[in-house]
Design a protein around this motif. Sequence first.
Motif, PDB file in Angstrom:
ATOM      1  N   ALA A  37     -40.556  18.733 -46.020  1.00  0.00           N
ATOM      2  CA  ALA A  37     -39.168  18.616 -45.317  1.00  0.00           C
ATOM      3  C   ALA A  37     -39.138  19.259 -43.884  1.00  0.00           C
ATOM      4  O   ALA A  37     -38.424  18.684 -43.082  1.00  0.00           O
ATOM      5  CB  ALA A  37     -38.092  19.171 -46.174  1.00  0.00           C
ATOM      6  N   LYS A  38     -40.046  20.204 -43.737  1.00  0.00           N
ATOM      7  CA  LYS A  38     -39.980  20.893 -42.478  1.00  0.00           C
ATOM      8  C   LYS A  38     -40.532  20.117 -41.377  1.00  0.00           C
ATOM      9  O   LYS A  38     -40.066  20.125 -39.958  1.00  0.00           O
ATOM     10  CB  LYS A  38     -40.699  22.309 -42.490  1.00  0.00           C
ATOM     11  N   ASP A  39     -41.407  19.087 -41.894  1.00  0.00           N
ATOM     12  CA  ASP A  39     -41.950  17.967 -40.852  1.00  0.00           C
ATOM     13  C   ASP A  39     -41.307  16.769 -41.026  1.00  0.00           C
ATOM     14  O   ASP A  39     -41.773  15.687 -40.671  1.00  0.00           O
ATOM     15  CB  ASP A  39     -43.512  18.011 -40.957  1.00  0.00           C
ATOM     16  N   GLN A  40     -39.979  16.646 -41.654  1.00  0.00           N
ATOM     17  CA  GLN A  40     -39.208  15.349 -42.045  1.00  0.00           C
ATOM     18  C   GLN A  40     -40.113  14.453 -42.776  1.00  0.00           C
ATOM     19  O   GLN A  40     -40.209  13.188 -42.503  1.00  0.00           O
ATOM     20  CB  GLN A  40     -38.886  14.730 -40.669  1.00  0.00           C
ATOM     21  N   LEU A  41     -41.114  14.790 -43.687  1.00  0.00           N
ATOM     22  CA  LEU A  41     -41.908  13.814 -44.597  1.00  0.00           C
ATOM     23  C   LEU A  41     -41.176  13.739 -45.798  1.00  0.00           C
ATOM     24  O   LEU A  41     -42.000  12.937 -46.629  1.00  0.00           O
ATOM     25  CB  LEU A  41     -43.160  14.851 -44.736  1.00  0.00           C
ATOM     26  N   THR A  42     -40.188  14.028 -46.118  1.00  0.00           N
ATOM     27  CA  THR A  42     -39.556  13.807 -47.628  1.00  0.00           C
ATOM     28  C   THR A  42     -38.026  13.792 -47.516  1.00  0.00           C
ATOM     29  O   THR A  42     -37.401  14.583 -46.711  1.00  0.00           O
ATOM     30  CB  THR A  42     -40.301  14.775 -48.496  1.00  0.00           C
ATOM     31  N   GLY A  43     -37.444  13.261 -48.660  1.00  0.00           N
ATOM     32  CA  GLY A  43     -36.097  13.492 -48.985  1.00  0.00           C
ATOM     33  C   GLY A  43     -35.820  13.244 -50.501  1.00  0.00           C
ATOM     34  O   GLY A  43     -36.773  12.507 -50.870  1.00  0.00           O
ATOM     35  N   VAL A  78     -30.932  15.646 -48.704  1.00  0.00           N
ATOM     36  CA  VAL A  78     -30.526  15.290 -50.093  1.00  0.00           C
ATOM     37  C   VAL A  78     -29.371  14.274 -50.152  1.00  0.00           C
ATOM     38  O   VAL A  78     -28.532  14.177 -49.304  1.00  0.00           O
ATOM     39  CB  VAL A  78     -30.024  16.461 -51.071  1.00  0.00           C
ATOM     40  N   HIS A  79     -29.836  13.184 -50.661  1.00  0.00           N
ATOM     41  CA  HIS A  79     -29.007  11.931 -50.879  1.00  0.00           C
ATOM     42  C   HIS A  79     -28.400  12.042 -52.467  1.00  0.00           C
ATOM     43  O   HIS A  79     -29.200  12.038 -53.078  1.00  0.00           O
ATOM     44  CB  HIS A  79     -29.805  10.967 -50.390  1.00  0.00           C
ATOM     45  N   VAL A  80     -27.097  11.339 -52.728  1.00  0.00           N
ATOM     46  CA  VAL A  80     -26.631  11.140 -53.842  1.00  0.00           C
ATOM     47  C   VAL A  80     -26.331   9.653 -54.044  1.00  0.00           C
ATOM     48  O   VAL A  80     -25.672   9.199 -53.127  1.00  0.00           O
ATOM     49  CB  VAL A  80     -25.288  11.893 -53.967  1.00  0.00           C
ATOM     50  N   ASN A  81     -27.010   9.103 -55.124  1.00  0.00           N
ATOM     51  CA  ASN A  81     -26.738   7.662 -55.355  1.00  0.00           C
ATOM     52  C   ASN A  81     -25.816   7.671 -56.579  1.00  0.00           C
ATOM     53  O   ASN A  81     -26.079   8.155 -57.815  1.00  0.00           O
ATOM     54  CB  ASN A  81     -28.056   7.149 -55.523  1.00  0.00           C
ATOM     55  N   ILE A  82     -24.660   7.130 -56.621  1.00  0.00           N
ATOM     56  CA  ILE A  82     -23.900   6.820 -57.775  1.00  0.00           C
ATOM     57  C   ILE A  82     -24.374   5.632 -58.111  1.00  0.00           C
ATOM     58  O   ILE A  82     -23.928   4.452 -57.874  1.00  0.00           O
ATOM     59  CB  ILE A  82     -22.344   6.907 -56.965  1.00  0.00           C
ATOM     60  N   ALA A  83     -25.306   5.767 -59.056  1.00  0.00           N
ATOM     61  CA  ALA A  83     -25.820   4.586 -59.814  1.00  0.00           C
ATOM     62  C   ALA A  83     -26.193   4.685 -61.290  1.00  0.00           C
ATOM     63  O   ALA A  83     -26.860   5.705 -61.239  1.00  0.00           O
ATOM     64  CB  ALA A  83     -27.088   4.383 -59.108  1.00  0.00           C
ATOM     65  N   PRO A  84     -25.806   3.805 -61.965  1.00  0.00           N
ATOM     66  CA  PRO A  84     -25.013   2.683 -61.700  1.00  0.00           C
ATOM     67  C   PRO A  84     -23.444   3.019 -61.785  1.00  0.00           C
ATOM     68  O   PRO A  84     -23.087   3.945 -62.549  1.00  0.00           O
ATOM     69  CB  PRO A  84     -25.451   1.715 -62.836  1.00  0.00           C
ATOM     70  N   LYS A 137     -29.651   8.354 -43.808  1.00  0.00           N
ATOM     71  CA  LYS A 137     -30.590   8.290 -42.446  1.00  0.00           C
ATOM     72  C   LYS A 137     -31.382   9.523 -42.833  1.00  0.00           C
ATOM     73  O   LYS A 137     -31.250  10.381 -42.276  1.00  0.00           O
ATOM     74  CB  LYS A 137     -29.387   8.868 -41.500  1.00  0.00           C
ATOM     75  N   TRP A 138     -32.507   9.072 -43.392  1.00  0.00           N
ATOM     76  CA  TRP A 138     -33.393   9.883 -43.893  1.00  0.00           C
ATOM     77  C   TRP A 138     -34.403  10.216 -42.709  1.00  0.00           C
ATOM     78  O   TRP A 138     -35.009  11.556 -42.567  1.00  0.00           O
ATOM     79  CB  TRP A 138     -34.436   9.232 -45.079  1.00  0.00           C
ATOM     80  N   ASN A 139     -34.526   9.475 -41.977  1.00  0.00           N
ATOM     81  CA  ASN A 139     -35.689   9.738 -40.615  1.00  0.00           C
ATOM     82  C   ASN A 139     -36.774  10.537 -40.974  1.00  0.00           C
ATOM     83  O   ASN A 139     -37.327  11.337 -40.525  1.00  0.00           O
ATOM     84  CB  ASN A 139     -34.690  10.690 -39.478  1.00  0.00           C
ATOM     85  N   ILE A 140     -37.694   9.606 -41.962  1.00  0.00           N
ATOM     86  CA  ILE A 140     -38.823  10.033 -42.421  1.00  0.00           C
ATOM     87  C   ILE A 140     -39.968   9.839 -41.306  1.00  0.00           C
ATOM     88  O   ILE A 140     -40.005   8.644 -40.780  1.00  0.00           O
ATOM     89  CB  ILE A 140     -39.275   9.615 -43.952  1.00  0.00           C
ATOM     90  N   ARG A 141     -40.874  10.802 -41.082  1.00  0.00           N
ATOM     91  CA  ARG A 141     -41.894  10.587 -40.195  1.00  0.00           C
ATOM     92  C   ARG A 141     -43.267  10.008 -40.945  1.00  0.00           C
ATOM     93  O   ARG A 141     -43.455  10.094 -41.920  1.00  0.00           O
ATOM     94  CB  ARG A 141     -42.269  11.725 -39.372  1.00  0.00           C
ATOM     95  N   SER A 142     -44.029   9.271 -40.055  1.00  0.00           N
ATOM     96  CA  SER A 142     -45.098   8.813 -40.541  1.00  0.00           C
ATOM     97  C   SER A 142     -46.538   9.221 -39.724  1.00  0.00           C
ATOM     98  O   SER A 142     -47.564   8.537 -40.002  1.00  0.00           O
ATOM     99  CB  SER A 142     -45.204   7.212 -40.743  1.00  0.00           C
TER     100      SER A 142
END
Length: 362
Positions: free
Chosen positions: A187-193, A233-239, A342-347
Amino acid sequence: MQKANHPDSKKGRGAPSNRTSLRFNLPDREWDGDWMDGCQVHDGGAPQLRTTVTEEHPKSILSFNTSPDLPFDRSVNAYRGCEHGCIYCYARPSHAFHDLSPGLDFESRLFAKPDAAKLLRKTLSKPGYRPAPIAIGTNTDPYQPIERTYRITRQILEVMAETRHPIVITTKSAKVTDDIALLADLAKDQLTGVALSVTTLDAKLARILEPRASTPMKRLDAVRDLADAGIYVHVNIAPIIPAITDHEIESIVAAAAVHGARSISWIPIRLPHEVAPLFRNWLDMHFPDRADKVMRIIHDLRGGKDNDPAFFSRMLGVGAWADLIRSRIRIAKAKHALDNSKWNIRSDLFVPPNCDGQLSLF
């Protein structure tokens, strides 16, 4: 909540039985077989249904998709089947391809891929490979109980950390915090969420809806722990299940915000193939007073059917009920200053490995 008498139900399991209408002309399955049936007659009851795990050794591990309504184009599934036993799980029909029932077999006869990390390393080392976020947990949960034995998800994360490859995780298990150090490093390098699914805040309902998943409060505690460690961290209300869990939408959004989630999404219940009869049996068992109402609303959400597989609408639903849920989510998010994902994951930090496990210098 009312519970009708249902002789097939198994304590601690989600599906009422293995009796489903299968697509491949397979016979409906009794959960045990002749010997267990005989034990029940003579001894007054069968033993608890146990989980079994079969190791499989595929030749490849990375799956690609071109679905226009998915935010990723590649995924890894470390396990087949899922012991969480969520009655609504859209992955249940995949077990039919193995000549197994999407019912109790799906949550008790599991498959693990112990070579997953090795296979992934081999794929990442290919000269033509181009990095993009890998999704894990898209079919069955990467942190279901057998992960503590097999540690396949952890091994995959170790490869991701070593190669600085992006990965995003979906789970409904608080066990994701077992790997919080690895996740924080990425996460410190925006590589995960991490996306945590929260279906209900009612522990009693969760016990019958998703019997072996982490309790709602443990999931929210995991949201806080991950957020405190600097992990998106994202929360998905599913289903969202109409007339069962939809009254909790605002409460779940509020709880997610309080515990540190940065964004929210939602998906109305999907009932593909064998999931539909399993879910109807579950309704008859636990909610006979409103089973017909629940199915009527689901049909309204799904264009008059149990399920709508069309791109985009499969994730959102259609009609007045879908519009109402969308409006409630929008108002609740605004109230608690949450946004869309808005995860903004880097590649761009990826360093290919060599097949022998060493990183390439060039």
